[in-house]
Design a protein around this motif. Structure first.
Motif, short mmCIF file in Angstrom:
data_model
loop_
_atom_site.label_atom_id
_atom_site.label_comp_id
_atom_site.label_asym_id
_atom_site.label_seq_id
_atom_site.Cartn_x
_atom_site.Cartn_y
_atom_site.Cartn_z
N LEU A 29 41.71 70.28 -48.79
CA LEU A 29 41.00 70.76 -47.61
C LEU A 29 39.96 69.74 -47.22
CD1 LEU A 29 40.52 73.12 -45.59
CD2 LEU A 29 38.85 74.00 -47.22
N ALA A 30 40.12 69.15 -46.02
CA ALA A 30 39.16 68.16 -45.52
C ALA A 30 37.96 68.87 -44.90
CB ALA A 30 39.83 67.25 -44.49
N ASP A 31 36.89 68.12 -44.66
CA ASP A 31 35.70 68.74 -44.10
C ASP A 31 35.92 69.22 -42.67
OD1 ASP A 31 35.85 66.30 -42.91
OD2 ASP A 31 33.85 65.61 -43.48
N ASP A 32 36.96 68.72 -41.99
CA ASP A 32 37.27 69.21 -40.65
C ASP A 32 38.26 70.37 -40.68
OD1 ASP A 32 39.60 67.96 -41.35
OD2 ASP A 32 39.73 66.68 -39.58
N GLY A 33 38.52 70.91 -41.88
CA GLY A 33 39.41 72.05 -42.01
C GLY A 33 40.88 71.73 -42.14
N THR A 34 41.27 70.47 -41.99
CA THR A 34 42.67 70.10 -42.09
C THR A 34 43.19 70.37 -43.50
OG1 THR A 34 42.40 68.36 -40.44
CG2 THR A 34 44.33 68.22 -41.86
N LEU A 35 44.36 70.98 -43.59
CA LEU A 35 45.01 71.24 -44.87
C LEU A 35 46.12 70.24 -45.09
CD1 LEU A 35 45.39 75.14 -44.82
CD2 LEU A 35 43.92 73.83 -46.34
N GLU A 36 46.19 69.68 -46.30
CA GLU A 36 47.25 68.76 -46.66
C GLU A 36 47.96 69.31 -47.90
OE1 GLU A 36 45.94 64.78 -47.11
OE2 GLU A 36 45.03 64.66 -45.11
N ILE A 37 49.28 69.39 -47.84
CA ILE A 37 50.09 69.90 -48.94
C ILE A 37 50.70 68.73 -49.69
CG2 ILE A 37 52.00 71.42 -49.57
CD1 ILE A 37 51.66 72.74 -46.80
#
Length: 677
Positions: free
Chosen positions: A304-312
């Motif tokens: 979870l990045a600080d801009d809310g982006t989720l990476e799987i």
């Protein structure tokens, strides 16, 4: 798939099913002519969904299922998405009648539905420190050079006036920065900072939770994290927060704001198999901030990045292959002059972590009885032997769970103007989005992997660079230092080698007079494709969702005194509790349940407390400062307590609610009340 009430059988799964040809052939070959006892025994091999489908074959099989207690108990477990905890090794809970176990399950669920606890006890706090952990029914917190652990009462022992067992370990809390544990593996991991002259940043001490001795299954008693030479760097220096998580044989450590070469600051995720000498081990470096991570399956974790982006990410398939980014999920667009400021996630239990009563570890369960191995009731390793609890315990199904993601947004020109939100999404939904992403973009983000240097160890700790930018990062090439036996550098680019033209050209047009110009096409899955599967709520700045979500349930205290952000949090005004249950079976079967004494409400997907449906889609609501609609895609059942409590924050697991009261002067714990459901 939907569960509905059927005659004598309390629940059944209905939906778009076709009758199984194999089941029809089964019936036509004489199954219905078997003696009742034998027919019921044959049917006992089916799970809940198969039993419900089998009820549709004929009246004989339907009656065999509806009038046999074990089949009804199996269906109940499937309906509530629970499983029964195991007995301690060497013990059998089979003498407990199925009718008793089923009755206990229904009473257990009724206590959550009505938010009526069985017993309340206060957890003694002879020590209180800033670091705590709550895993598998064990609460632990730091004190002055010590760690205290307490096994909390559960449904099998609801009337205990104090913790079932407490014990202390001496530790150097001056150098300790984090710890966690896994009761099912008798594992305690303590993270300490190293001295400046050491060639690595952290020490991870692999201990036993029961005796604080080196763990017998650990390859090394102390694992060194962020070693010099594991990346294109001369030195790591730890200055930021860390997060530690155990997932079976895997151990992961997220290090934020780590100083590299005395000038660069980056975030690092290191992943090991702690039980294998030649196992899996990698270090991932991120160019932009990573706020949080969590395992979501046995071979997937999410960042979870600080801009809310989720990476799987996928991992573990090949010892020589680094974790691979399989998908990126974008966030809703914001109005001009607004930006994401922070994000973190919570969700319990992790896929491979189960509670003490689910595994039946004898040193963690009550009812001590003498054991043949020792006159004082202790086994050869010094642990007391115990009899099984008199009633079963129940735990959320491991196939799926709810994940909470907290985000904060702020106005760029006025950073005091902030708003916080929490949204919920099913773990299965995040995993499913991996396939949606690859259908949309034609594959996962591309990976450029460079080979091992000479002299690499059989257990490499590879370093990789990751970027969240839409454009690929420049591939770096660094050589191994003379005499080095570690892998120095592997770079992963973040761009796709090629993108299908149709999906990119068909990205939703989010142009709006209140938004900034759109950036170049992103590698993130558009919010409009997965946002409808989420459910958003306004949130407070001080809510910790790490331990406020368990299975499909959430817990929070309702703070009605919000005069100031900080003063409201520490307010002494008693608060109600709110529990939401997102089990989809409950929403579909709402009118068929026994709701006697229940004062809650059902909120169906698409409904919300505020906002209006956008564009007639019905899946989200408009809430400023967001331009895109926020999801309202999950149904849930909500209940508020009639009783008020002295609490600042609430936590939960499968059978307990923890009410924490913190002091306003320093934020330290004052007391912890345990409500046993």
């Amino acid at each position: 798939m939907v569960i509905s009430r059927k005659n004598r059988g309390p629940h059944s799964l209905s939906g778009h099913f076709t009758r199984s040809p194999s089941l029809h052939r089964w019936a036509q070959t004489g199954l219905t002519h078997l003696p009742t006892e034998l027919l019921c025994h044959v049917l006992s091999y089916l799970d809940a969904h198969q039993l419900v489908r089998a009820r549709r074959i004929c009246k004989v099989i339907k009656c065999a299922i509806d009038f046999f207690e074990l089949h009804q108990y199996t269906i109940d477990l499937g309906f509530y998405q629970m499983y029964e905890g195991q007995s301690p090794p060497g013990h059998d809970r089979s003498p407990v009648p199925v009718a008793t176990r089923r009755k206990e399950l229904r009473q257990f669920e009724a206590s959550w539905r009505r938010l009526q606890y069985r017993h309340r006890t206060t957890f003694p706090l002879p020590i209180a420190g800033p670091v705590y952990e709550f895993v598998g029914g064990i609460y632990a917190l730091t004190g002055e050079n010590s760690l205290r652990f307490a096994v909390l009462p559960d449904g099998a022992n609801p009337h205990s006036e104090e913790p079932i067992r407490t014990w202390d370990f001496g530790v150097d809390t001056a150098s300790m920065i984090d710890f966690t544990f896994c009761p099912s593996q008798d594992l305690l991991v303590i993270v300490t900072m190293t001295a400046d002259n050491e060639p690595h940043a952290y020490d991870l001490h692999m201990r036993t939770l029961s005796l604080n001795k080196p763990h017998p299954n650990a390859t090394l008693p102390i694992i060194k994290a962020l070693n010099k030479g594991e990346g294109a760097t001369d030195f790591y220096h730890a200055v930021g927060p860390v997060k530690l998580q155990i997932m079976g044989n895997y151990l992961a450590l997220l290090c934020r704001d780590t100083v590299v070469n005395s000038e660069d600051i980056g975030d690092y995720l290191q992943l090991w198999t702690w039980t294998a000498e030649s196992g899996y081990g990698f270090v991932l470096r991120f160019e932009e901030s990573i706020n949080d991570f969590a395992f979501i399956s046995s071979d997937r974790f999410v960042l979870l990045a600080d801009d809310g982006t989720l990476e799987i990410y996928s991992f573990g398939g090949d010892k020589q292959s680094s974790p691979i980014c399989m998908a990126k999920l974008g966030m809703p667009k914001l109005m001009r002059d607004w930006q994401f400021a922070d994000a973190f996630l919570g969700g319990n239990p992790s896929p491979a972590t189960v509670g003490m009563s689910a595994t039946g570890y004898p040193w963690l369960t009550p009812h001590a009885v003498p054991d043949a191995t020792s006159s004082n009731g202790s086994s050869g390793d010094g642990r007391t032997q115990f009899a099984p609890p008199p009633v079963p315990t129940f735990h959320p199904n491991r196939d799926d769970q709810l994940i909470a993601i907290h985000v904060t947004v702020l106005r760029s020109t006025n950073e005091t103007d902030t708003h916080s939100f929490v949204y919920f999404v099913m773990r299965s939904t995040i995993l499913r989005m991996e396939g949606v992403y690859q259908d949309w973009f034609g594959g996962p983000p591309s990976v450029s992997l460079y080979g091992l240097g000479e002299g690499s160890k059989s257990t490499p700790n590879h370093a990789h660079e990751h970027s969240h930018n839409s454009a690929p990062v420049e591939t770096l090439d660094a050589s191994l230092p003379s005499g080095s036996s570690s892998m120095v550098e592997i770079t992963i680019t973040s761009g796709l080698s090629s993108l299908p033209s149709s999906p990119i050209s068909s990205l939703p047009d989010a142009s709006d007079s209140t938004t900034d110009p759109d950036p170049p096409p992103s590698l993130c899955l558009p919010w409009t494709l997965w946002g409808p599967c989420t459910h958003w709520f306004p949130d407070a700045l001080h809510v910790d969702w790490q331990n406020s979500v368990f299975g499909f349930r959430t817990i929070e205290s309702i703070n009605e005194d919000q005069d100031t952000p900080l003063g409201g949090y520490f307010s002494r005004k008693p608060r109600k509790l709110r529990v939401r249950d997102f089990n989809p079976n409950l929403a579909f079967h709402y009118h068929g349940e026994d709701l006697e004494g229940w004062t809650g409400r059902l909120v169906k997907a698409g409904e919300g407390e505020s906002g209006s449906a956008r564009g007639g889609k019905g899946w989200g609501v408009e809430i400023k400062p967001f331009v895109d609609p926020l999801g309202k895609g999950l149904s849930y059942r909500e209940v508020e307590s009639e009783e008020r409590f002295d609490v600042t924050e609430a936590m939960m697991d499968e059978s307990r609610i923890l009410l924490l009261r913190r002091r306003s002067e320093n934020g330290e714990l004052e007391k912890v009340d345990v409500l046993v459901m």
